[in-house]
Design an enzyme around this catalytic site. Sequence first.
Site, PDB file in Angstrom:
ATOM      1  N   ALA A  32       0.808  -1.222   0.000  1.00  0.00           N
ATOM      2  CA  ALA A  32       0.000   0.000   0.000  1.00  0.00           C
ATOM      3  C   ALA A  32       0.846   1.280   0.000  1.00  0.00           C
ATOM      4  O   ALA A  32       0.389   2.323  -0.458  1.00  0.00           O
ATOM      5  CB  ALA A  32      -0.931  -0.017   1.205  1.00  0.00           C
ATOM      6  N   THR A  36       0.361   5.716  -1.528  1.00  0.00           N
ATOM      7  CA  THR A  36      -0.031   6.839  -0.655  1.00  0.00           C
ATOM      8  C   THR A  36       0.221   8.169  -1.361  1.00  0.00           C
ATOM      9  O   THR A  36      -0.531   9.123  -1.173  1.00  0.00           O
ATOM     10  CB  THR A  36       0.712   6.805   0.699  1.00  0.00           C
ATOM     11  OG1 THR A  36       2.117   6.756   0.474  1.00  0.00           O
ATOM     12  CG2 THR A  36       0.304   5.604   1.523  1.00  0.00           C
ATOM     13  N   PHE A  43      -2.658   0.861   4.893  1.00  0.00           N
ATOM     14  CA  PHE A  43      -3.489   0.071   5.794  1.00  0.00           C
ATOM     15  C   PHE A  43      -3.163   0.328   7.259  1.00  0.00           C
ATOM     16  O   PHE A  43      -4.052   0.477   8.090  1.00  0.00           O
ATOM     17  CB  PHE A  43      -3.282  -1.409   5.454  1.00  0.00           C
ATOM     18  CG  PHE A  43      -4.333  -2.315   6.008  1.00  0.00           C
ATOM     19  CD1 PHE A  43      -5.652  -2.198   5.600  1.00  0.00           C
ATOM     20  CD2 PHE A  43      -4.014  -3.302   6.923  1.00  0.00           C
ATOM     21  CE1 PHE A  43      -6.632  -3.033   6.098  1.00  0.00           C
ATOM     22  CE2 PHE A  43      -4.985  -4.149   7.425  1.00  0.00           C
ATOM     23  CZ  PHE A  43      -6.299  -4.019   7.013  1.00  0.00           C
ATOM     24  N   GLN A 109       0.270  -6.518  -3.519  1.00  0.00           N
ATOM     25  CA  GLN A 109      -0.787  -6.788  -2.539  1.00  0.00           C
ATOM     26  C   GLN A 109      -1.898  -5.761  -2.714  1.00  0.00           C
ATOM     27  O   GLN A 109      -2.910  -5.828  -2.033  1.00  0.00           O
ATOM     28  CB  GLN A 109      -0.228  -6.657  -1.115  1.00  0.00           C
ATOM     29  CG  GLN A 109       0.934  -7.570  -0.839  1.00  0.00           C
ATOM     30  CD  GLN A 109       1.528  -7.282   0.536  1.00  0.00           C
ATOM     31  OE1 GLN A 109       1.064  -7.769   1.553  1.00  0.00           O
ATOM     32  NE2 GLN A 109       2.569  -6.471   0.568  1.00  0.00           N
ATOM     33  N   ILE A 111      -4.911  -3.365  -4.303  1.00  0.00           N
ATOM     34  CA  ILE A 111      -6.183  -3.673  -4.954  1.00  0.00           C
ATOM     35  C   ILE A 111      -6.677  -2.477  -5.757  1.00  0.00           C
ATOM     36  O   ILE A 111      -7.806  -2.450  -6.204  1.00  0.00           O
ATOM     37  CB  ILE A 111      -7.233  -4.031  -3.882  1.00  0.00           C
ATOM     38  CG1 ILE A 111      -7.309  -2.894  -2.840  1.00  0.00           C
ATOM     39  CG2 ILE A 111      -6.870  -5.349  -3.183  1.00  0.00           C
ATOM     40  CD1 ILE A 111      -8.572  -2.891  -2.030  1.00  0.00           C
ATOM     41  N   HIS A 129      -4.169  -9.991  -3.682  1.00  0.00           N
ATOM     42  CA  HIS A 129      -5.375  -9.734  -2.881  1.00  0.00           C
ATOM     43  C   HIS A 129      -6.534  -9.248  -3.740  1.00  0.00           C
ATOM     44  O   HIS A 129      -7.457  -8.626  -3.242  1.00  0.00           O
ATOM     45  CB  HIS A 129      -5.064  -8.730  -1.768  1.00  0.00           C
ATOM     46  CG  HIS A 129      -4.048  -9.260  -0.774  1.00  0.00           C
ATOM     47  ND1 HIS A 129      -3.323  -8.461   0.062  1.00  0.00           N
ATOM     48  CD2 HIS A 129      -3.654 -10.533  -0.501  1.00  0.00           C
ATOM     49  CE1 HIS A 129      -2.509  -9.213   0.817  1.00  0.00           C
ATOM     50  NE2 HIS A 129      -2.684 -10.466   0.485  1.00  0.00           N
ATOM     51  N   CYS A 140     -20.566 -17.961 -10.564  1.00  0.00           N
ATOM     52  CA  CYS A 140     -20.196 -18.271 -11.957  1.00  0.00           C
ATOM     53  C   CYS A 140     -18.983 -17.485 -12.432  1.00  0.00           C
ATOM     54  O   CYS A 140     -18.490 -17.721 -13.528  1.00  0.00           O
ATOM     55  CB  CYS A 140     -21.386 -18.053 -12.896  1.00  0.00           C
ATOM     56  SG  CYS A 140     -21.715 -16.313 -13.256  1.00  0.00           S
ATOM     57  N   CYS A 165     -26.481 -15.494 -13.316  1.00  0.00           N
ATOM     58  CA  CYS A 165     -26.953 -16.696 -12.605  1.00  0.00           C
ATOM     59  C   CYS A 165     -27.689 -16.395 -11.302  1.00  0.00           C
ATOM     60  O   CYS A 165     -28.146 -17.309 -10.620  1.00  0.00           O
ATOM     61  CB  CYS A 165     -25.767 -17.631 -12.336  1.00  0.00           C
ATOM     62  SG  CYS A 165     -24.748 -17.117 -10.939  1.00  0.00           S
ATOM     63  N   SER A 204       4.525  -3.250   4.832  1.00  0.00           N
ATOM     64  CA  SER A 204       4.966  -3.490   6.205  1.00  0.00           C
ATOM     65  C   SER A 204       5.457  -4.933   6.359  1.00  0.00           C
ATOM     66  O   SER A 204       6.025  -5.281   7.387  1.00  0.00           O
ATOM     67  CB  SER A 204       3.833  -3.208   7.186  1.00  0.00           C
ATOM     68  OG  SER A 204       2.710  -4.004   6.861  1.00  0.00           O
TER      69      SER A 204
HETATM   70  P1  NAD Z   1       0.741  -1.569   5.080  1.00  0.00           P
HETATM   71  O1  NAD Z   1      -0.190  -0.411   5.234  1.00  0.00           O
HETATM   72  O2  NAD Z   1       0.746  -2.610   6.118  1.00  0.00           O
HETATM   73  O3  NAD Z   1       2.224  -1.040   4.942  1.00  0.00           O
HETATM   74  C1  NAD Z   1       2.545   0.067   4.118  1.00  0.00           C
HETATM   75  C2  NAD Z   1       3.975   0.482   4.449  1.00  0.00           C
HETATM   76  O4  NAD Z   1       4.352   1.505   3.538  1.00  0.00           O
HETATM   77  C3  NAD Z   1       4.115   1.050   5.861  1.00  0.00           C
HETATM   78  O5  NAD Z   1       5.220   0.446   6.498  1.00  0.00           O
HETATM   79  C4  NAD Z   1       4.334   2.560   5.620  1.00  0.00           C
HETATM   80  O6  NAD Z   1       5.208   3.126   6.568  1.00  0.00           O
HETATM   81  C5  NAD Z   1       4.972   2.565   4.258  1.00  0.00           C
HETATM   82  N1  NAD Z   1       4.717   3.773   3.457  1.00  0.00           N
HETATM   83  C6  NAD Z   1       3.541   4.406   3.258  1.00  0.00           C
HETATM   84  N2  NAD Z   1       3.687   5.420   2.385  1.00  0.00           N
HETATM   85  C7  NAD Z   1       5.010   5.457   2.058  1.00  0.00           C
HETATM   86  C8  NAD Z   1       5.788   6.288   1.205  1.00  0.00           C
HETATM   87  N3  NAD Z   1       5.245   7.300   0.502  1.00  0.00           N
HETATM   88  N4  NAD Z   1       7.125   6.045   1.110  1.00  0.00           N
HETATM   89  C9  NAD Z   1       7.693   5.037   1.825  1.00  0.00           C
HETATM   90  N5  NAD Z   1       6.996   4.208   2.628  1.00  0.00           N
HETATM   91  C10 NAD Z   1       5.662   4.414   2.737  1.00  0.00           C
HETATM   92  O7  NAD Z   1       0.454  -2.177   3.631  1.00  0.00           O
HETATM   93  P2  NAD Z   1       0.684  -3.653   3.069  1.00  0.00           P
HETATM   94  O8  NAD Z   1       1.930  -4.226   3.618  1.00  0.00           O
HETATM   95  O9  NAD Z   1       0.504  -3.530   1.617  1.00  0.00           O
HETATM   96  O10 NAD Z   1      -0.522  -4.499   3.657  1.00  0.00           O
HETATM   97  C11 NAD Z   1      -1.823  -3.925   3.621  1.00  0.00           C
HETATM   98  C12 NAD Z   1      -2.913  -4.794   3.058  1.00  0.00           C
HETATM   99  O11 NAD Z   1      -4.084  -3.990   2.866  1.00  0.00           O
HETATM  100  C13 NAD Z   1      -2.583  -5.355   1.703  1.00  0.00           C
HETATM  101  O12 NAD Z   1      -2.827  -6.685   1.782  1.00  0.00           O
HETATM  102  C14 NAD Z   1      -3.552  -4.693   0.703  1.00  0.00           C
HETATM  103  O13 NAD Z   1      -4.308  -5.672   0.043  1.00  0.00           O
HETATM  104  C15 NAD Z   1      -4.506  -3.875   1.507  1.00  0.00           C
HETATM  105  N6  NAD Z   1      -4.528  -2.449   1.122  1.00  0.00           N
HETATM  106  C16 NAD Z   1      -4.350  -2.055  -0.183  1.00  0.00           C
HETATM  107  C17 NAD Z   1      -4.308  -0.715  -0.534  1.00  0.00           C
HETATM  108  C18 NAD Z   1      -4.120  -0.322  -1.985  1.00  0.00           C
HETATM  109  O14 NAD Z   1      -4.506  -1.065  -2.862  1.00  0.00           O
HETATM  110  N7  NAD Z   1      -3.502   0.811  -2.266  1.00  0.00           N
HETATM  111  C19 NAD Z   1      -4.435   0.262   0.448  1.00  0.00           C
HETATM  112  C20 NAD Z   1      -4.615  -0.162   1.789  1.00  0.00           C
HETATM  113  C21 NAD Z   1      -4.662  -1.517   2.105  1.00  0.00           C
HETATM  114 ZN    ZN Z   2     -23.144 -15.610 -11.623  1.00  0.00          ZN
END
Ligand code: NAD
Ligand code: ZN
Length: 265
Positions: A32, A36, A43, A109, A111, A129, A140, A165, A204
Amino acid sequence: MTPYDPAALEEDIEVLADWLARAEVVAPFTGAGISTESGVPDFRSPGSPWLANQPIPFDVFIASPQARREAWRRKFVMDDLYAGAKPGRGHHFLAELVASGKAPAIITQNIDGLQQAAGVPADQVIELHGNGTYATCLDCGERHELAEIRPAFEATGEPPACKRCGGIVKAATISFGQAMPQQALQRAQALAEESDLFIAIGSSLLVHPAAGLPVTAKRHGARLVIVNREPTPLDGIADLVLNGEIGTICMQLAQLSGDEGRGID
Ligand code: NAD
Ligand code: ZN
């Protein structure tokens, strides 16, 4: 936390640029944190809107129409939080890496679909994910578009049913308690094993089995690099840890690889 040292970070970025230039098969693995900069909240950082509610486990979603209604309500609230998000510098850098042929695919990871929006063909984004930009029928497999589901949901308050369906329709993301997509997981594992440079970006590294991939890559002889603004539990086995902003680091890597390209001409 180690004190921020800009000079050391610059040097480490140069080391990574050099490793990227020499690598044959790069496996980028994103979380994620890469999104950002685009305005999609991650997350686990403080104040996360994702953690504002208890998650709805998969079996509850299946069993209860009321839970499905609540899941869809929350989904559209979250979607509005980052509607119109555009890919950031990290996504564009990785798109270049795929286009250059160095990275066969990006394991993610996330979405949010932002890696595809940066121009990476969908079949070169391995989504562990799922994807929140569309929905599927759990019976279906028929794909359904949110642009159709949302107005109907808002008009009737009823969770959507499959137009083919009649089955239960769910956002194409993986919920707590839902099986991981096996094909994506196998592809990710194969790429981790095949890679000689594995770069974990903005995760993370706490969620398994995804967080096992850097370990797999390392065991199969890859160099492991972690790019994140804060420490992760796998820093100890990494060959290089870059603690900084993903967008800035990727922009510098892109510049360094451009300089090198010009040097060869
Ligand atoms: P996480 O939120 O656990 O970890 C994100 C990490 O990125 C943190 O350690 C944070 O300090 C770091 N970070 C954030 N912005 C940063 C930047 N600009 N520069 C450097 N570091 C930065 O995310 P994860 O490990 O991906 O796990 C979260 C779960 O939640 C995933 O399984 C995902 O499916 C889901 N999720 C997805 C999204 C998305 O699609 N963008 C957003 C939130 C959650
Ligand atoms: Zn269906």
